[in-house]
Design an enzyme around this catalytic site. Sequence first.
Site, mmCIF file in Angstrom:
data_model
loop_
_atom_site.group_PDB
_atom_site.id
_atom_site.type_symbol
_atom_site.label_atom_id
_atom_site.label_comp_id
_atom_site.label_asym_id
_atom_site.label_seq_id
_atom_site.Cartn_x
_atom_site.Cartn_y
_atom_site.Cartn_z
ATOM 1 C CG ASN A 9 -12.063 19.628 -17.094
ATOM 2 O OD1 ASN A 9 -12.180 19.412 -15.897
ATOM 3 N ND2 ASN A 9 -12.676 20.650 -17.701
ATOM 4 C CD1 TRP A 10 -11.129 13.089 -15.284
ATOM 5 C CD2 TRP A 10 -11.286 12.442 -13.138
ATOM 6 N NE1 TRP A 10 -10.336 11.974 -15.126
ATOM 7 C CE2 TRP A 10 -10.408 11.551 -13.810
ATOM 8 C CE3 TRP A 10 -11.529 12.226 -11.789
ATOM 9 C CZ2 TRP A 10 -9.786 10.478 -13.177
ATOM 10 C CZ3 TRP A 10 -10.909 11.157 -11.152
ATOM 11 C CH2 TRP A 10 -10.053 10.290 -11.843
ATOM 12 C CE LYS A 11 -16.118 19.340 -19.042
ATOM 13 N NZ LYS A 11 -16.855 20.158 -19.974
ATOM 14 C CG HIS A 95 -13.051 25.159 -18.268
ATOM 15 N ND1 HIS A 95 -14.371 25.259 -18.642
ATOM 16 C CD2 HIS A 95 -12.569 24.058 -18.883
ATOM 17 C CE1 HIS A 95 -14.678 24.245 -19.445
ATOM 18 N NE2 HIS A 95 -13.600 23.502 -19.604
ATOM 19 C CD GLU A 97 -17.776 23.221 -18.572
ATOM 20 O OE1 GLU A 97 -17.272 22.685 -17.573
ATOM 21 O OE2 GLU A 97 -18.042 22.604 -19.614
ATOM 22 C CD GLU A 167 -11.216 23.885 -23.169
ATOM 23 O OE1 GLU A 167 -10.903 22.699 -23.271
ATOM 24 O OE2 GLU A 167 -12.035 24.302 -22.354
ATOM 25 N N GLY A 173 -18.435 20.262 -24.789
ATOM 26 C CA GLY A 173 -19.547 19.432 -24.315
ATOM 27 C C GLY A 173 -20.714 19.365 -25.287
ATOM 28 C CB SER A 212 -16.698 17.964 -28.955
ATOM 29 O OG SER A 212 -17.740 18.553 -28.205
HETATM 30 C C1 PEP Z 1 -13.504 20.699 -21.380
HETATM 31 O O1 PEP Z 1 -14.039 20.363 -20.338
HETATM 32 O O2 PEP Z 1 -12.583 21.510 -21.344
HETATM 33 C C2 PEP Z 1 -13.947 20.092 -22.629
HETATM 34 C C3 PEP Z 1 -13.296 20.388 -23.718
HETATM 35 O O3 PEP Z 1 -15.032 19.251 -22.560
HETATM 36 P P1 PEP Z 1 -15.544 18.262 -23.744
HETATM 37 O O4 PEP Z 1 -14.345 17.452 -24.191
HETATM 38 O O5 PEP Z 1 -16.573 17.422 -23.086
HETATM 39 O O6 PEP Z 1 -16.061 19.114 -24.844
#
Ligand code: PEP
Length: 250
Positions: A9-11, A95, A97, A167, A173, A212
């Site tokens: 997931n490049w966000k 997601h 976020e 998640e 993050g 993470s």
């Molecule tokens: C995500 O964006 O879904 C995610 C799990 O990010 P990270 O790996 O940076 O925690």
Amino acid sequence: MRRKLVVGNWKMHGSLAQNKQLLDALIRKLEPLTQADFAVCVPYPYLFQTQAALQNTRIGWGAQNIAKHQVGAYTGEVSATMLKDFGSQYVIVGHSERSTAYCESDANIAAKFASAQCSGITPVLCVGETLHERESGLRERVIAAQLDAILDIVGAKAFATAVVSYEPVWAIGTGFSASPDQAQSAHAFIRQRIALLDESAAESVRILYGGSVNPSNASQLFVMPDIDGGLVGRCSLNANDFEAICRAAC
Ligand code: PEP
């Protein structure tokens, strides 16, 4: 036997120049790995670039959100049919976020899930609890409510060809991943919840862990029986880290 899947997931990261370097490196590093599936979910403007780079490779691509509608006067929205036009195979829905920042309701997320499947795109549905919910002993109740909201609308059969990503919000993050045992128990709970309605869908659905994931913890997570791969944010932006995580899935 479920094939493992690792989705990056490049966000909201990248540029044409950075993406080119990353995509070229991913093709070099991941193409020889045939024992698992890999994909990247990129910002919309880079779908064309990603499609051009990854078509004719085994690496899939997709986006991080879609509209719940297929077409119409919805300024700023992007539909599943448009994603399909760019060859996308995956789209992330729900997601945290996004659901936090834009107050997405369960009904909206369910409509996006259905809209993706309608266009032949695999939804990657995110579920997971906040730190406060976890500390209050509400983890399972929260996950059940998130899942049930989607199951009630799309039905359990729809999960046979979908992907769920557990998640925990507190792990995204932050550098603090769930332990393999914590993640496994949440994944087993998700699978059982789906099995209550449709055992064969529960057997087929791939349940990824996100939060993470990094090269040091990926193999301990991926070895757990109900963890079918990972949704990877930060470490998907570094080709060496993403390769190491993908190798852990093989
Ligand atoms: C995500 O964006 O879904 C995610 C799990 O990010 P990270 O790996 O940076 O925690």
